[in-house]
Design an enzyme around this catalytic site. Structure first.
Site, short mmCIF file in Angstrom:
data_model
loop_
_atom_site.label_atom_id
_atom_site.label_comp_id
_atom_site.label_asym_id
_atom_site.label_seq_id
_atom_site.Cartn_x
_atom_site.Cartn_y
_atom_site.Cartn_z
N HIS A 1 -10.64 -6.27 -1.65
CA HIS A 1 -9.77 -6.48 -2.81
C HIS A 1 -10.09 -5.41 -3.87
CE1 HIS A 1 -7.08 -8.44 -5.50
NE2 HIS A 1 -8.01 -8.64 -6.40
N ASN B 1 -6.85 1.95 4.47
CA ASN B 1 -8.18 1.40 4.78
C ASN B 1 -8.36 1.23 6.28
OD1 ASN B 1 -9.77 0.69 2.19
ND2 ASN B 1 -7.63 0.17 1.74
N GLY C 1 -1.97 0.99 5.19
CA GLY C 1 -3.06 1.04 6.16
C GLY C 1 -4.04 2.19 5.95
N ASP D 1 -8.49 -13.97 -2.69
CA ASP D 1 -9.42 -12.89 -3.05
C ASP D 1 -10.70 -13.44 -3.67
OD1 ASP D 1 -7.65 -10.84 -2.17
OD2 ASP D 1 -6.46 -11.15 -3.97
C1 GAR Z 1 -5.90 -2.03 -0.81
O1 GAR Z 1 -6.03 -1.51 -2.11
C2 GAR Z 1 -6.56 -3.38 -0.70
O2 GAR Z 1 -7.73 -3.48 -1.45
C3 GAR Z 1 -5.46 -4.27 -1.24
O3 GAR Z 1 -4.31 -3.77 -0.64
C4 GAR Z 1 -4.43 -2.34 -0.51
C5 GAR Z 1 -4.03 -1.93 0.86
O4 GAR Z 1 -3.99 -0.53 0.95
N1 GAR Z 1 -5.68 -5.65 -0.95
C6 GAR Z 1 -5.35 -6.61 -1.81
O5 GAR Z 1 -4.78 -6.40 -2.87
C7 GAR Z 1 -5.72 -8.02 -1.39
N2 GAR Z 1 -5.39 -8.92 -2.41
P1 GAR Z 1 -3.90 0.17 2.38
O6 GAR Z 1 -2.74 -0.52 3.13
O7 GAR Z 1 -3.59 1.59 2.09
O8 GAR Z 1 -5.21 -0.02 3.08
#
Ligand code: GAR
Length: 194
Positions: free
Chosen positions: A110, A15, A13, A151
């Site tokens: 993504h 982001n 989490g 994605d």
């Molecule tokens: C992020 O890098 C996001 O872009 C990716 O998961 C991660 C979550 O990080 N999403 C994907 O790969 C979607 N296919 P976070 O939980 O630290 O935000």
């Protein structure tokens, strides 16, 4: 008007944290109404609670199909009246049972450029591809989710990322996350501007 965001997560989490921070600092004229995780141990749920935001573990029931899960999720999310649903590390493919209820409202992040490395572990796969000389750069993107494509969808924003020679995977990952935090906030800001 303050935009209502529902954020779907599956893990750390970071982001989500960027969104919560941007709402708090008023960089975003938005409020996170609910944070939903399909994983009980997602640290993002703790981040939501720490920010006094509703944190829901939305567990898949035994014998429930993907469509049935998504219908239940729709019924819950609808009650939040979201302007946007942000998939911030939501590692579960949504079916049309969910997607069709929220046209032009579902935003996915993504950590790769359009049409590259869809699915999980995109950062590691891009790093490996660079080591093998298969790619010269990678990037991150934010896009709308119009259908069940993984994605994939109309791109709202993308940013290229160059590789640095001898950079460790760990450092590279950190750099990618820092870039995506900024791009995600910038994109949401563009979307919600009056
Ligand atoms: C992020 O890098 C996001 O872009 C990716 O998961 C991660 C979550 O990080 N999403 C994907 O790969 C979607 N296919 P976070 O939980 O630290 O935000």
């Amino acid at each position: 008007m303050t935009s209502r965001l529902v954020v779907l997560i599956s893990g750390n989490g970071s982001n989500l944290q960027a969104i919560l921070d941007a709402c708090k600092s008023a960089e975003l004229n938005a409020q996170v109404i609910s944070v939903i995780s399909n994983k009980v141990d997602a640290y993002g749920l703790t981040r939501a609670k720490n920010a006094d935001v509703e944190a829901i573990h939305f567990a898949k029931l035994e014998d429930e199909t993907r469509q049935e899960y998504d219908k239940r999720l729709v019924n819950f999310v609808i009650t939040k009246q979201p302007d946007y649903i942000i998939l911030a590390g939501w590692m579960r493919i949504l079916t049309s049972s969910f997607i069709n209820h929220f046209p032009n409202k579902i935003i996915n992040l993504h950590p790769a450029l359009p049409n590259t490395f869809p699915g999980t572990h995109a950062i590691e796969r891009a790093y490996e591809a660079y080591q093998k000389g298969e790619i010269e750069h990678t990037g991150v993107m934010v896009h709308l989710v119009p259908d069940e494509g993984v994605d994939d969808g109309p791109v709202l924003a993308q940013q290229e990322i160059n590789f640095i020679q001898n950079e460790s995977l760990e450092d590279f990952e950190t750099r990618v996350h820092q870039i995506e935090h900024k791009l995600l906030i910038k994109t949401i800001k563009e979307l919600i501007k009056p």
